[in-house]
Design a protein around this motif. Structure first.
Motif, PDB file in Angstrom:
ATOM      1  N   ARG A 118       0.862  -1.172   0.000  1.00  0.00           N
ATOM      2  CA  ARG A 118       0.000   0.000   0.000  1.00  0.00           C
ATOM      3  C   ARG A 118       0.901   1.225   0.000  1.00  0.00           C
ATOM      4  N   VAL A 119       0.496   2.247  -0.767  1.00  0.00           N
ATOM      5  CA  VAL A 119       1.302   3.457  -0.868  1.00  0.00           C
ATOM      6  C   VAL A 119       0.367   4.669  -0.896  1.00  0.00           C
ATOM      7  N   LEU A 120       0.724   5.693  -0.163  1.00  0.00           N
ATOM      8  CA  LEU A 120      -0.115   6.883  -0.069  1.00  0.00           C
ATOM      9  C   LEU A 120      -0.077   7.709  -1.357  1.00  0.00           C
ATOM     10  N   ALA A 121      -1.200   8.327  -1.672  1.00  0.00           N
ATOM     11  CA  ALA A 121      -1.286   9.203  -2.849  1.00  0.00           C
ATOM     12  C   ALA A 121      -0.338  10.395  -2.725  1.00  0.00           C
ATOM     13  N   THR A 122       0.043  10.745  -1.512  1.00  0.00           N
ATOM     14  CA  THR A 122       0.977  11.854  -1.287  1.00  0.00           C
ATOM     15  C   THR A 122       2.419  11.457  -1.590  1.00  0.00           C
ATOM     16  N   ASN A 123       2.619  10.246  -2.095  1.00  0.00           N
ATOM     17  CA  ASN A 123       3.953   9.760  -2.415  1.00  0.00           C
ATOM     18  C   ASN A 123       4.022   9.320  -3.883  1.00  0.00           C
ATOM     19  N   PRO A 124       3.829  10.270  -4.821  1.00  0.00           N
ATOM     20  CA  PRO A 124       3.794   9.907  -6.246  1.00  0.00           C
ATOM     21  C   PRO A 124       5.104   9.309  -6.766  1.00  0.00           C
ATOM     22  N   ARG A 125       6.240   9.687  -6.189  1.00  0.00           N
ATOM     23  CA  ARG A 125       7.510   9.082  -6.613  1.00  0.00           C
ATOM     24  C   ARG A 125       7.513   7.577  -6.348  1.00  0.00           C
ATOM     25  N   ALA A 126       6.945   7.167  -5.215  1.00  0.00           N
ATOM     26  CA  ALA A 126       6.893   5.739  -4.900  1.00  0.00           C
ATOM     27  C   ALA A 126       5.950   5.014  -5.852  1.00  0.00           C
ATOM     28  N   ILE A 127       4.812   5.623  -6.153  1.00  0.00           N
ATOM     29  CA  ILE A 127       3.859   5.003  -7.081  1.00  0.00           C
ATOM     30  C   ILE A 127       4.535   4.786  -8.434  1.00  0.00           C
ATOM     31  N   GLN A 128       5.251   5.782  -8.927  1.00  0.00           N
ATOM     32  CA  GLN A 128       5.961   5.650 -10.209  1.00  0.00           C
ATOM     33  C   GLN A 128       7.061   4.593 -10.125  1.00  0.00           C
ATOM     34  N   PHE A 129       7.764   4.553  -9.011  1.00  0.00           N
ATOM     35  CA  PHE A 129       8.815   3.551  -8.802  1.00  0.00           C
ATOM     36  C   PHE A 129       8.238   2.143  -8.917  1.00  0.00           C
ATOM     37  N   TYR A 130       7.133   1.898  -8.238  1.00  0.00           N
ATOM     38  CA  TYR A 130       6.538   0.558  -8.278  1.00  0.00           C
ATOM     39  C   TYR A 130       6.022   0.223  -9.676  1.00  0.00           C
TER      40      TYR A 130
END
Length: 162
Positions: A118-130
Motif C-alpha cells: 500500500r502506498v499513499l497518494a501523497t507519495n507519487p515518486r513511490a507510485i511511479q517507482f513501483y
C-alpha cells in the motif's frame, strides 16, 4: 574507490545504521503510522535475517526491505507484503530497484504468487517507482487516512510472479 552494492540478509551490526535511516525517511507523506525506533535493539525486535534484506554500499547499509505474508492466515501464504526504505543519499540511484528485484527472486523461490503493498497518494515518486518495476494498481481507497490536516488516498499495488 568504486561503490560496491551488496544485497544480503540483515545482520545484527546493520541495526545501528538502519534504525537511524528508518527514523529519517518515514513521515506523513509516505506512511500513515508513526515509525520511530529509539535504538538498534528496538529495531532488531521488529526485524531479523528471516524477514529483512539489506543493501550495502562499501559495507554500509543504505536500504532495506522487510517482508512477510500478507496476513497470519494460512490462505495468505502465497501473498507477501513488504516495506522498503532507502537512505536519502541513495534514493534514485538504483538501490531500491535492486532490493526489489532481489525480493522478487526470493518470493519466486519461496513459491509466492503475489507481492502486495500500500502506498499513499501523497507519495507519487513511490507510485511511479513501483509501476516502473512491474507493479499495478489494484485499487484506490479514497480518503483512507487523515494526515497533516487533509484526507489522503491509499493505493493498493501488486506484482504477480510468474
Amino acid at each position: 574507490m568504486k561503490n560496491t552494492l551488496i544485497i544480503r540478509p540483515l545482520a545484527p551490526q546493520d541495526a545501528e545504521t538502519l534504525y537511524k535511516m528508518e527514523n529519517e525517511i518515514w513521515n506523513h507523506n509516505n506512511t500513515p503510522v508513526d515509525i520511530y525506533y529509539p535504538d538498534a535493539q528496538s529495531y532488531l525486535k521488529d526485524h531479523s535475517a528471516k524477514d529483512t534484506i539489506v543493501a550495502l554500499i562499501n559495507q554500509l547499509p543504505v536500504g532495506s526491505i522487510d517482508f512477510h505474508p500478507a496476513t497470519s492466515k494460512t490462505a495468505s501464504k502465497y501473498t507477501w507484503t513488504f516495506g522498503i526504505g532507502v537512505t536519502q543519499k541513495y534514493q534514485s540511484a538504483g538501490v531500491g530497484g535492486q532490493l526489489l528485484e532481489h525480493l522478487k527472486q526470493l518470493a519466486k523461490e519461496a513459491g509466492v504468487h503475489k507481492l502486495h503493498l500500500r502506498v499513499l497518494a501523497t507519495n507519487p515518486r513511490a507510485i511511479q517507482f513501483y509501476k516502473k518495476h512491474g507493479f499495478e494498481i489494484e485499487g484506490i481507497l479514497k480518503d483512507e487516512f487523515f494526515l497533516a490536516g487533509m484526507f489522503v488516498a491509499d493505493y493498493q499495488m501488486a506484482y504477480f510472479l510468474k
